[in-house]
Write a protein that holds these residues in place. Sequence first.
Motif, PDB file in Angstrom:
ATOM      1  N   UNK A 229     -37.932  33.717  29.958  1.00 42.73           N
ATOM      2  CA  UNK A 229     -38.817  34.711  30.557  1.00 42.73           C
ATOM      3  C   UNK A 229     -39.975  34.966  29.612  1.00 42.73           C
ATOM      4  N   UNK A 230     -41.152  35.156  30.181  1.00 39.58           N
ATOM      5  CA  UNK A 230     -42.358  35.314  29.377  1.00 39.58           C
ATOM      6  C   UNK A 230     -42.285  36.510  28.438  1.00 39.58           C
ATOM      7  N   UNK A 231     -41.608  37.601  28.876  1.00 39.69           N
ATOM      8  CA  UNK A 231     -41.556  38.816  28.059  1.00 39.69           C
ATOM      9  C   UNK A 231     -40.492  38.756  26.961  1.00 39.69           C
ATOM     10  N   UNK A 232     -39.812  37.630  26.863  1.00 36.87           N
ATOM     11  CA  UNK A 232     -38.816  37.468  25.804  1.00 36.87           C
ATOM     12  C   UNK A 232     -37.419  37.907  26.169  1.00 36.87           C
ATOM     13  N   UNK A 233     -37.239  38.526  27.325  1.00 40.17           N
ATOM     14  CA  UNK A 233     -35.903  38.985  27.746  1.00 40.17           C
ATOM     15  C   UNK A 233     -35.199  37.854  28.485  1.00 40.17           C
ATOM     16  N   UNK A 234     -34.925  36.779  27.773  1.00 42.42           N
ATOM     17  CA  UNK A 234     -34.366  35.583  28.393  1.00 42.42           C
ATOM     18  C   UNK A 234     -32.994  35.865  29.001  1.00 42.42           C
ATOM     19  N   UNK A 235     -32.734  35.292  30.173  1.00 42.82           N
ATOM     20  CA  UNK A 235     -31.481  35.525  30.895  1.00 42.82           C
ATOM     21  C   UNK A 235     -30.430  34.515  30.456  1.00 42.82           C
ATOM     22  N   UNK A 236     -29.261  35.023  30.125  1.00 43.69           N
ATOM     23  CA  UNK A 236     -28.143  34.176  29.722  1.00 43.69           C
ATOM     24  C   UNK A 236     -27.540  33.510  30.950  1.00 43.69           C
ATOM     25  N   UNK A 237     -27.482  32.186  30.966  1.00 46.07           N
ATOM     26  CA  UNK A 237     -26.884  31.444  32.074  1.00 46.07           C
ATOM     27  C   UNK A 237     -25.418  31.142  31.785  1.00 46.07           C
ATOM     28  N   UNK A 238     -25.136  30.667  30.598  1.00 46.80           N
ATOM     29  CA  UNK A 238     -23.766  30.349  30.250  1.00 46.80           C
ATOM     30  C   UNK A 238     -23.688  29.646  28.906  1.00 46.80           C
ATOM     31  N   UNK A 239     -22.496  29.177  28.569  1.00 45.78           N
ATOM     32  CA  UNK A 239     -22.279  28.574  27.259  1.00 45.78           C
ATOM     33  C   UNK A 239     -21.173  27.529  27.340  1.00 45.78           C
ATOM     34  N   UNK A 240     -21.113  26.693  26.329  1.00 46.58           N
ATOM     35  CA  UNK A 240     -19.995  25.777  26.160  1.00 46.58           C
ATOM     36  C   UNK A 240     -19.891  25.430  24.681  1.00 46.58           C
ATOM     37  N   UNK A 241     -18.737  24.916  24.287  1.00 48.69           N
ATOM     38  CA  UNK A 241     -18.481  24.611  22.875  1.00 48.69           C
ATOM     39  C   UNK A 241     -18.064  23.155  22.736  1.00 48.69           C
ATOM     40  N   UNK A 242     -18.396  22.577  21.599  1.00 52.93           N
ATOM     41  CA  UNK A 242     -18.030  21.196  21.316  1.00 52.93           C
ATOM     42  C   UNK A 242     -17.920  21.037  19.805  1.00 52.93           C
ATOM     43  N   UNK A 243     -17.985  19.836  19.317  1.00 49.44           N
ATOM     44  CA  UNK A 243     -17.982  19.556  17.886  1.00 49.44           C
ATOM     45  C   UNK A 243     -18.766  18.276  17.653  1.00 49.44           C
ATOM     46  N   UNK A 244     -19.112  18.025  16.423  1.00 50.90           N
ATOM     47  CA  UNK A 244     -19.838  16.787  16.115  1.00 50.90           C
ATOM     48  C   UNK A 244     -19.009  15.567  16.518  1.00 50.90           C
ATOM     49  N   UNK A 245     -17.711  15.620  16.219  1.00 52.47           N
ATOM     50  CA  UNK A 245     -16.865  14.474  16.548  1.00 52.47           C
ATOM     51  C   UNK A 245     -16.846  14.211  18.051  1.00 52.47           C
ATOM     52  N   UNK A 246     -16.756  15.289  18.841  1.00 54.19           N
ATOM     53  CA  UNK A 246     -16.742  15.130  20.293  1.00 54.19           C
ATOM     54  C   UNK A 246     -18.088  14.634  20.806  1.00 54.19           C
ATOM     55  N   UNK A 247     -19.176  15.174  20.248  1.00 49.62           N
ATOM     56  CA  UNK A 247     -20.506  14.726  20.658  1.00 49.62           C
ATOM     57  C   UNK A 247     -20.695  13.238  20.381  1.00 49.62           C
ATOM     58  N   UNK A 248     -20.152  12.768  19.255  1.00 50.16           N
ATOM     59  CA  UNK A 248     -20.369  11.376  18.853  1.00 50.16           C
ATOM     60  C   UNK A 248     -19.737  10.385  19.820  1.00 50.16           C
ATOM     61  N   UNK A 249     -18.790  10.828  20.648  1.00 45.33           N
ATOM     62  CA  UNK A 249     -18.174   9.923  21.618  1.00 45.33           C
ATOM     63  C   UNK A 249     -19.164   9.489  22.687  1.00 45.33           C
ATOM     64  N   UNK A 250     -20.262  10.228  22.812  1.00 37.75           N
ATOM     65  CA  UNK A 250     -21.264   9.880  23.826  1.00 37.75           C
ATOM     66  C   UNK A 250     -21.982   8.592  23.488  1.00 37.75           C
ATOM     67  N   UNK A 251     -21.728   8.036  22.301  1.00 39.72           N
ATOM     68  CA  UNK A 251     -22.320   6.744  21.969  1.00 39.72           C
ATOM     69  C   UNK A 251     -21.785   5.650  22.885  1.00 39.72           C
TER      70      UNK A 251
END
Length: 583
Positions: free
Chosen positions: A230-252
């Motif tokens: 949002x332009x005024x800085x009050x950004x709306x939270x949509x959601x979240x998720x968690x991972x790790x470097x090891x899990x991200x690296x599987x995307x190779x």
Amino acid sequence: MASPGALEPAAGSVPGTKVELTVSCRNLLDMDTFSKSDPVVVLFVQGSGSSEWKEFGRTEVIDNTLNPDFVRKFVLDYYFEEKQNLRFDVYNVDSKSCSILKQDFLGQAFVALGEVIGSQRGRLERALTGVPGKRCGTILLLAEELSNCRDIVTMQLCANKLDKKDFFGKSDPFLVFYRSNEDGTFTICHKTEVVKNTLNPVWQPFTIPVRALCNGDYDRTVKIDVYDWDRDGSHDFIGEFATSYRELSRAQSQFTVYEVLNPRKKCKKKKYVNSGTVTLLSFSVESEFTFVDYIRGGTQLNFTVAIDFTASNGMPSQPTSLHYASPYQLSAYALALKAVGEIIQDYDSDKLFPAYGFGAKLPPDGKISHQFPLNNNADNPSCAGIEGVLESYLQSLRTVQLYGPTNFAPVINQVAGAAAQVTDGSQYHVLLIITDGVISDMLQTKEAIVTASALPMSIIIVGVGPAEFEAMEELDGDEVRVSSRGRYAERDIVQVTPALSPVPPRPRDAQPLADPRSRRVVSNHAANFFPSKFVPFRDYVDDSGNQVLSMARLAKDVLAEIPEQLLSYMKTRDIKPRRADPQ
């Protein structure tokens, strides 16, 4: 695309480069009657500008040997711009007491971390001393940069069917990455760009150091929040998720899809599934070459100094002069030279430094020169060590006539000519210009800087005295790249630190130094020397009057950009560090 803008959580600083020290000793004193010594090494570190030593750690004890190779390493944060003094004390453990003072002292060695890194192949051997009348043997130090500090990741993500947050349109989504800390808190480490008016954004690929993402711990939690901008800085939270470097690296080898969850929605709505999904499209890892890689590969830093001999400095024989050689303390010029030179000299194997003056009339005919050798040897202007530069500087003050104007271009071109001779990455030049006045040849200096920016060199300009130095700010390309006649500098190679104040008067009851040219620890008066780069004067002054601490602060400020400037040259020329000889 737009910037996330007003969402500004405090970004944690990325951990510094870590260096691992391996310790060995040879030919230690034998203190045991029926066997050999049982040595241990204790490492002490000294804070910047401090005389206090603090214990950092100890190796294991190795029984019955005079030539130990210790397994336990010392891991230190390394900062090029600081003088990191180390002390290694060696003891023979002859008692069950944990107190090191109850053990037999075998000797000690003093080194700077930069000396170890700057030595050939990162290996340094130093004689142990401290036991009168005895040869104590030697200590061998090997410095290696920890590999997980230099991996960088490039990844790209997209999202699908994110929640709609804008009343008159779709969402403007962006991602915020956080790494977890040991205390359970999170530190922001990256924000993507904003993709406007879509529920199915594809973000641009981005690069981030592994140390910033997970501090080298591949299983540490990485939390990713999804926001609607949002332009005024009050950004709306949509959601979240968690991972790790090891899990991200599987995307190779495969796409990885994450559900975006909004905990508040999940609690309120029974049929809630998710707020969309985020897909990791690509993930690649490569090793980033570092300053230490090039130094260990043999790159030498060649240090050159140029000192202002214009008449505006005042007569050197007068106490009001910026060049006044007081018997009690060093001048502002000498302090700046020592502060910078004593760090850079650790990375120059021959310790020979060309030194020039500019703006003076030379004997016997009174010709004005803007690049005369301080040692009066035009064929070989190099001086032996920083102390040799200081001696030649003081000698020149007695033989030349201060005059003018203040021209930088001749000495910049002189060093650029030397830098142009070797451009394969084995040599990198650092020019220190110390001046008191407003530059007289700005156009020529800009032209010289633009030319030099294509060469392996950096320029440090330190201003002394009360003059206004605003005009020189345009030489520092941090904000706007230096240009001349339509040409722009390829790199930012200039660091400007304005206005070291004149030396304050010496108290009448003070005791003189025996030799102001050779003393490393000088008077604790004259502390109001070093205002930081474009910050209030008070931010640089040591309140206790410690001149050595002020020197450390100056060095830290002006040298901070040198590693990145060296790396930028190597990268633009696709020069890789030479492989260190394993032998």
